[in-house]
Design a protein around this motif. Sequence first.
Motif, PDB file in Angstrom:
ATOM      1  N   VAL A  46       0.911  -1.235  -0.042  1.00 30.54           N
ATOM      2  CA  VAL A  46       0.036   0.105  -0.019  1.00 30.54           C
ATOM      3  C   VAL A  46       1.102   1.198  -0.137  1.00 30.54           C
ATOM      4  CG1 VAL A  46      -1.748   1.490   1.347  1.00 30.54           C
ATOM      5  CG2 VAL A  46      -1.944  -1.061   1.244  1.00 30.54           C
ATOM      6  N   ILE A  47       0.667   2.055  -0.822  1.00 32.93           N
ATOM      7  CA  ILE A  47       1.351   3.325  -0.946  1.00 32.93           C
ATOM      8  C   ILE A  47       0.579   4.568  -0.789  1.00 32.93           C
ATOM      9  CG2 ILE A  47       2.993   4.619  -2.727  1.00 32.93           C
ATOM     10  CD1 ILE A  47       4.062   1.696  -2.480  1.00 32.93           C
ATOM     11  N   LEU A  48       1.012   5.258   0.379  1.00 36.95           N
ATOM     12  CA  LEU A  48       0.522   6.691   0.510  1.00 36.95           C
ATOM     13  C   LEU A  48       1.399   7.833   0.208  1.00 36.95           C
ATOM     14  CD1 LEU A  48      -0.386   5.773   4.268  1.00 36.95           C
ATOM     15  CD2 LEU A  48      -1.994   5.493   2.341  1.00 36.95           C
ATOM     16  N   TYR A  49       0.772   8.786  -0.611  1.00 35.59           N
ATOM     17  CA  TYR A  49       1.472   9.882  -0.774  1.00 35.59           C
ATOM     18  C   TYR A  49       0.925  11.202  -0.176  1.00 35.59           C
ATOM     19  CZ  TYR A  49       3.077   6.995  -5.081  1.00 35.59           C
ATOM     20  OH  TYR A  49       3.279   6.131  -5.755  1.00 35.59           O
ATOM     21  N   PHE A  50       1.889  11.800   0.610  1.00 38.68           N
ATOM     22  CA  PHE A  50       1.100  13.199   1.140  1.00 38.68           C
ATOM     23  C   PHE A  50       1.842  14.353   0.634  1.00 38.68           C
ATOM     24  CE2 PHE A  50       1.388   9.541   4.201  1.00 38.68           C
ATOM     25  CZ  PHE A  50       0.081   9.530   4.928  1.00 38.68           C
ATOM     26  N   ASP A  51       1.091  15.213   0.182  1.00 40.89           N
ATOM     27  CA  ASP A  51       1.605  16.610  -0.375  1.00 40.89           C
ATOM     28  C   ASP A  51       2.056  17.508   0.949  1.00 40.89           C
ATOM     29  OD1 ASP A  51       0.861  15.994  -2.806  1.00 40.89           O
ATOM     30  OD2 ASP A  51      -0.711  16.969  -3.278  1.00 40.89           O
ATOM     31  N   LEU A  52       3.504  17.626   0.715  1.00 39.12           N
ATOM     32  CA  LEU A  52       3.932  18.547   1.892  1.00 39.12           C
ATOM     33  C   LEU A  52       5.052  19.628   1.237  1.00 39.12           C
ATOM     34  CD1 LEU A  52       4.828  15.709   4.386  1.00 39.12           C
ATOM     35  CD2 LEU A  52       3.013  17.554   4.685  1.00 39.12           C
ATOM     36  N   TYR A 100      -5.389   4.991  10.040  1.00 43.62           N
ATOM     37  CA  TYR A 100      -5.567   3.731  10.807  1.00 43.62           C
ATOM     38  C   TYR A 100      -5.052   2.632   9.891  1.00 43.62           C
ATOM     39  CZ  TYR A 100      -7.814   6.397  14.285  1.00 43.62           C
ATOM     40  OH  TYR A 100      -8.053   7.398  15.320  1.00 43.62           O
ATOM     41  N   LEU A 101      -4.196   1.738  10.287  1.00 43.22           N
ATOM     42  CA  LEU A 101      -3.723   0.630   9.298  1.00 43.22           C
ATOM     43  C   LEU A 101      -4.598  -0.562   9.672  1.00 43.22           C
ATOM     44  CD1 LEU A 101       0.003   1.370   9.567  1.00 43.22           C
ATOM     45  CD2 LEU A 101      -1.562   1.936   8.089  1.00 43.22           C
ATOM     46  N   PRO A 102      -5.236  -1.326   8.667  1.00 46.24           N
ATOM     47  CA  PRO A 102      -5.814  -2.437   9.041  1.00 46.24           C
ATOM     48  C   PRO A 102      -4.597  -3.763   9.380  1.00 46.24           C
ATOM     49  CG  PRO A 102      -5.949  -1.776   6.562  1.00 46.24           C
ATOM     50  CD  PRO A 102      -5.183  -0.701   7.312  1.00 46.24           C
ATOM     51  N   GLU A 103      -4.938  -4.448   9.958  1.00 52.45           N
ATOM     52  CA  GLU A 103      -4.167  -5.572  10.524  1.00 52.45           C
ATOM     53  C   GLU A 103      -3.678  -6.383   9.368  1.00 52.45           C
ATOM     54  OE1 GLU A 103      -7.605  -9.298  11.443  1.00 52.45           O
ATOM     55  OE2 GLU A 103      -7.232  -7.675  12.873  1.00 52.45           O
ATOM     56  N   HIS A 104      -4.071  -6.425   8.358  1.00 54.98           N
ATOM     57  CA  HIS A 104      -3.493  -7.006   7.134  1.00 54.98           C
ATOM     58  C   HIS A 104      -2.131  -6.129   6.433  1.00 54.98           C
ATOM     59  CE1 HIS A 104      -6.060  -4.591   4.571  1.00 54.98           C
ATOM     60  NE2 HIS A 104      -5.164  -4.595   3.619  1.00 54.98           N
ATOM     61  N   LEU A 105      -1.866  -5.174   7.062  1.00 51.33           N
ATOM     62  CA  LEU A 105      -0.600  -4.699   6.560  1.00 51.33           C
ATOM     63  C   LEU A 105       0.435  -4.630   7.721  1.00 51.33           C
ATOM     64  CD1 LEU A 105      -2.018  -1.095   5.390  1.00 51.33           C
ATOM     65  CD2 LEU A 105      -1.616  -3.162   3.791  1.00 51.33           C
ATOM     66  N   ARG A 122       5.522   3.551   1.974  1.00 49.91           N
ATOM     67  CA  ARG A 122       5.191   2.288   1.574  1.00 49.91           C
ATOM     68  C   ARG A 122       4.950   1.348   2.609  1.00 49.91           C
ATOM     69  NH1 ARG A 122       7.488  -2.478   0.928  1.00 49.91           N
ATOM     70  NH2 ARG A 122       9.223  -1.774   1.870  1.00 49.91           N
ATOM     71  N   ILE A 123       3.978   0.598   2.546  1.00 46.13           N
ATOM     72  CA  ILE A 123       3.407  -0.256   3.919  1.00 46.13           C
ATOM     73  C   ILE A 123       3.237  -1.544   3.153  1.00 46.13           C
ATOM     74  CG2 ILE A 123       2.025  -0.671   5.735  1.00 46.13           C
ATOM     75  CD1 ILE A 123       1.061   2.308   5.296  1.00 46.13           C
ATOM     76  N   PRO A 124       3.978  -2.699   3.404  1.00 46.56           N
ATOM     77  CA  PRO A 124       3.821  -3.911   2.799  1.00 46.56           C
ATOM     78  C   PRO A 124       2.520  -4.715   3.314  1.00 46.56           C
ATOM     79  CG  PRO A 124       5.878  -3.783   3.853  1.00 46.56           C
ATOM     80  CD  PRO A 124       5.200  -2.656   4.251  1.00 46.56           C
ATOM     81  N   VAL A 125       2.019  -5.366   2.414  1.00 47.86           N
ATOM     82  CA  VAL A 125       0.865  -6.227   2.784  1.00 47.86           C
ATOM     83  C   VAL A 125       1.291  -7.817   3.202  1.00 47.86           C
ATOM     84  CG1 VAL A 125      -1.282  -7.318   1.869  1.00 47.86           C
ATOM     85  CG2 VAL A 125      -0.873  -5.208   1.049  1.00 47.86           C
ATOM     86  N   LEU A 126       0.787  -8.193   4.490  1.00 50.17           N
ATOM     87  CA  LEU A 126       1.175  -8.957   4.975  1.00 50.17           C
ATOM     88  C   LEU A 126       0.830 -10.590   4.166  1.00 50.17           C
ATOM     89  CD1 LEU A 126      -0.008  -8.698   8.669  1.00 50.17           C
ATOM     90  CD2 LEU A 126       2.397  -9.085   7.651  1.00 50.17           C
ATOM     91  N   GLU A 127       1.783 -11.587   3.990  1.00 50.80           N
ATOM     92  CA  GLU A 127       1.807 -12.458   3.111  1.00 50.80           C
ATOM     93  C   GLU A 127       0.519 -13.454   3.147  1.00 50.80           C
ATOM     94  OE1 GLU A 127       2.676 -15.055   0.253  1.00 50.80           O
ATOM     95  OE2 GLU A 127       4.177 -13.530   0.870  1.00 50.80           O
TER      96      GLU A 127
END
Length: 146
Positions: A46-52, A100-105, A122-127
């Motif tokens: 999961v990729i998050l982009y924040f404008d700063l 809030y991050l779901p438990e599958h990350l 960048r947040i990896p998704v659990l296998e």
Amino acid sequence: MLLTTIDPFVQEFERQFDRLTRQAFGYALGNGGVMPMDGIRRKDDVILYFDLPGIDPDSIEVTVDRGVLSVSAHREEDYAEDDRAFVRERVMGNFTRRVYLPEHLDSEHIDAGYANGVLTVRIPVLEKARPRKVEIQRADSKALNA
């Protein structure tokens, strides 16, 4: 076990409500203000982009605590003492955004980088949460016993 369905109507309602809330309240917050974000799912991340824009990279802090990703940053005015501003539209001060991050990350292996005014997280998704193909067992005209 919890089974959920994906309801496009509810998702669209939530998206529009979030957009209207940000328009009504987000831009008027001043301190604690605006930090627009895009989130996408790309393969196993999961990729998050924040404008700063205009933020000193040293003032950016990314933390994770009990399933909550927090991004905070600070922008200071850079006017001299004898400068008199006649237009002030840029928001200064502290900015914070919580996700809030779901438990599958996998919150243990988060990466972050900052370039051209955009913070990328960048947040990896659990296998166990990644899509997989389920093999179908064949039986001789008999149903599988469950």
